[in-house]
Design an enzyme around this catalytic site. Sequence first.
Site, PDB file in Angstrom:
ATOM      1  N   CYS A 220      -1.983  -4.616  -5.507  1.00 52.25           N
ATOM      2  CA  CYS A 220      -2.484  -5.865  -4.917  1.00 52.25           C
ATOM      3  C   CYS A 220      -1.407  -6.956  -4.966  1.00 52.25           C
ATOM      4  O   CYS A 220      -0.528  -6.948  -5.832  1.00 52.25           O
ATOM      5  CB  CYS A 220      -3.681  -6.379  -5.696  1.00 52.25           C
ATOM      6  SG  CYS A 220      -5.124  -5.323  -5.660  1.00 52.25           S
TER       7      CYS A 220
ATOM      8  N   GLU B  22      -1.625 -10.027  -5.956  1.00 52.69           N
ATOM      9  CA  GLU B  22      -1.616 -10.844  -7.171  1.00 52.69           C
ATOM     10  C   GLU B  22      -0.732 -10.219  -8.248  1.00 52.69           C
ATOM     11  O   GLU B  22       0.032 -10.900  -8.917  1.00 52.69           O
ATOM     12  CB  GLU B  22      -3.039 -11.007  -7.731  1.00 52.69           C
ATOM     13  CG  GLU B  22      -3.985 -11.773  -6.831  1.00 52.69           C
ATOM     14  CD  GLU B  22      -4.754 -10.887  -5.867  1.00 52.69           C
ATOM     15  OE1 GLU B  22      -4.180  -9.889  -5.371  1.00 52.69           O
ATOM     16  OE2 GLU B  22      -5.919 -11.194  -5.592  1.00 52.69           O
TER      17      GLU B  22
ATOM     18  N   GLU C  22       0.833  -1.208   0.000  1.00 54.74           N
ATOM     19  CA  GLU C  22       0.000   0.000   0.000  1.00 54.74           C
ATOM     20  C   GLU C  22       0.864   1.253   0.000  1.00 54.74           C
ATOM     21  O   GLU C  22       2.096   1.191   0.091  1.00 54.74           O
ATOM     22  CB  GLU C  22      -0.953  -0.047   1.206  1.00 54.74           C
ATOM     23  CG  GLU C  22      -1.900  -1.233   1.092  1.00 54.74           C
ATOM     24  CD  GLU C  22      -2.967  -1.283   2.179  1.00 54.74           C
ATOM     25  OE1 GLU C  22      -2.867  -0.540   3.172  1.00 54.74           O
ATOM     26  OE2 GLU C  22      -3.905  -2.093   2.008  1.00 54.74           O
TER      27      GLU C  22
ATOM     28  N   CYS D 104      -6.568  -6.993 -11.322  1.00 53.69           N
ATOM     29  CA  CYS D 104      -5.694  -8.174 -11.208  1.00 53.69           C
ATOM     30  C   CYS D 104      -6.152  -9.272 -12.168  1.00 53.69           C
ATOM     31  O   CYS D 104      -5.334  -9.954 -12.783  1.00 53.69           O
ATOM     32  CB  CYS D 104      -5.683  -8.704  -9.780  1.00 53.69           C
ATOM     33  SG  CYS D 104      -4.715  -7.669  -8.663  1.00 53.69           S
TER      34      CYS D 104
HETATM   35  N1  THU Z   1      -6.027  -6.567  -2.191  1.00 54.48           N
HETATM   36  C1  THU Z   1      -5.193  -7.485  -2.751  1.00 54.48           C
HETATM   37  O1  THU Z   1      -3.962  -7.423  -2.579  1.00 54.48           O
HETATM   38  N2  THU Z   1      -5.735  -8.479  -3.495  1.00 54.48           N
HETATM   39  C2  THU Z   1      -7.073  -8.682  -3.649  1.00 54.48           C
HETATM   40  O2  THU Z   1      -7.476  -9.638  -4.290  1.00 54.48           O
HETATM   41  C3  THU Z   1      -8.029  -7.750  -3.051  1.00 54.48           C
HETATM   42  C4  THU Z   1      -7.458  -6.565  -2.378  1.00 54.48           C
HETATM   43  C5  THU Z   1      -5.437  -5.543  -1.335  1.00 54.48           C
HETATM   44  C6  THU Z   1      -5.432  -4.145  -1.896  1.00 54.48           C
HETATM   45  C7  THU Z   1      -5.354  -3.324  -0.619  1.00 54.48           C
HETATM   46  O3  THU Z   1      -4.000  -3.254  -0.204  1.00 54.48           O
HETATM   47  C8  THU Z   1      -6.113  -4.157   0.393  1.00 54.48           C
HETATM   48  O4  THU Z   1      -6.164  -5.469  -0.126  1.00 54.48           O
HETATM   49  C9  THU Z   1      -7.526  -3.664   0.671  1.00 54.48           C
HETATM   50  O5  THU Z   1      -8.225  -3.497  -0.508  1.00 54.48           O
END
Ligand code: THU
Length: 161
Positions: free
Chosen positions: A73, A75, A64, A112
Site C-alpha cells: 500500500c 502508506e 502492486e 498500514c
Molecule cells: N491501497 C492502498 O495503497 N492504501 C489503502 O489505504 C487501501 C488500499 C491499495 C492496495 C492495492 O494496491 C489497491 O489499493 C487496492 O486494494
Amino acid sequence: MNKKSLNIEYVEYDSINGLDNELLNLVHAADDNLKNAYAPYSKFKVSAVCKMANGELVKGTNQENGAYPSGLCAERVAIFAAKSQFPDQKVDKIVVTTEKSTDLPVSPCGACRQVLIEYEITQNQPIELTMKSGDSKIWQFKSVSDILPFAFNGEFLKEKG
Ligand code: THU
C-alpha cells in the site's frame, strides 16, 4: 463489571477549500504523485505523503504485483521510505489520497495502521492523518491511534517490573 466506551474525534471537510495552506500543499503533492502509482491489477491508485519534522516530504504510491500479496500500500511505501531516508526525524503528518472518488475517504488498511502506529508510539508524538479520495469529503485525525485504538505495540514485549 465496568461498561466503557470510546469517543473518536475527527474533522470532516466538504472540500479542499477549508484546509490550511500547509495541508493544501500536502494534498496537492499527494494528488500530483498519484500518477506514479503502479496499480495495473486493481486500477485503484493511492498516494501518500509524509511530512517530516525537518520539513522534508517523502512520497509513496501503491505498488502492486502479479503475485498479489507481494504488493504494498501507498502508506507503507511512503513511511518506510521516509524512515529509511530520515531515521531520526519524526513524522509530523501523513496525507493519503486516491484518484477515485468514493462515498467516504479511503482509510488505511489494518496492516498500514499497525505500521503507522509503530512510528507514532516510538517517536512519542502523534502523527496527524488526513484522507482524501477524489472529490469526496476529507477526514482529518489528530493521531493514528484514533483509527487504531487498543493497538498492539512493542511495549507489550518488554519484561514487567
Ligand atoms: N491501497 C492502498 O495503497 N492504501 C489503502 O489505504 C487501501 C488500499 C491499495 C492496495 C492495492 O494496491 C489497491 O489499493 C487496492 O486494494
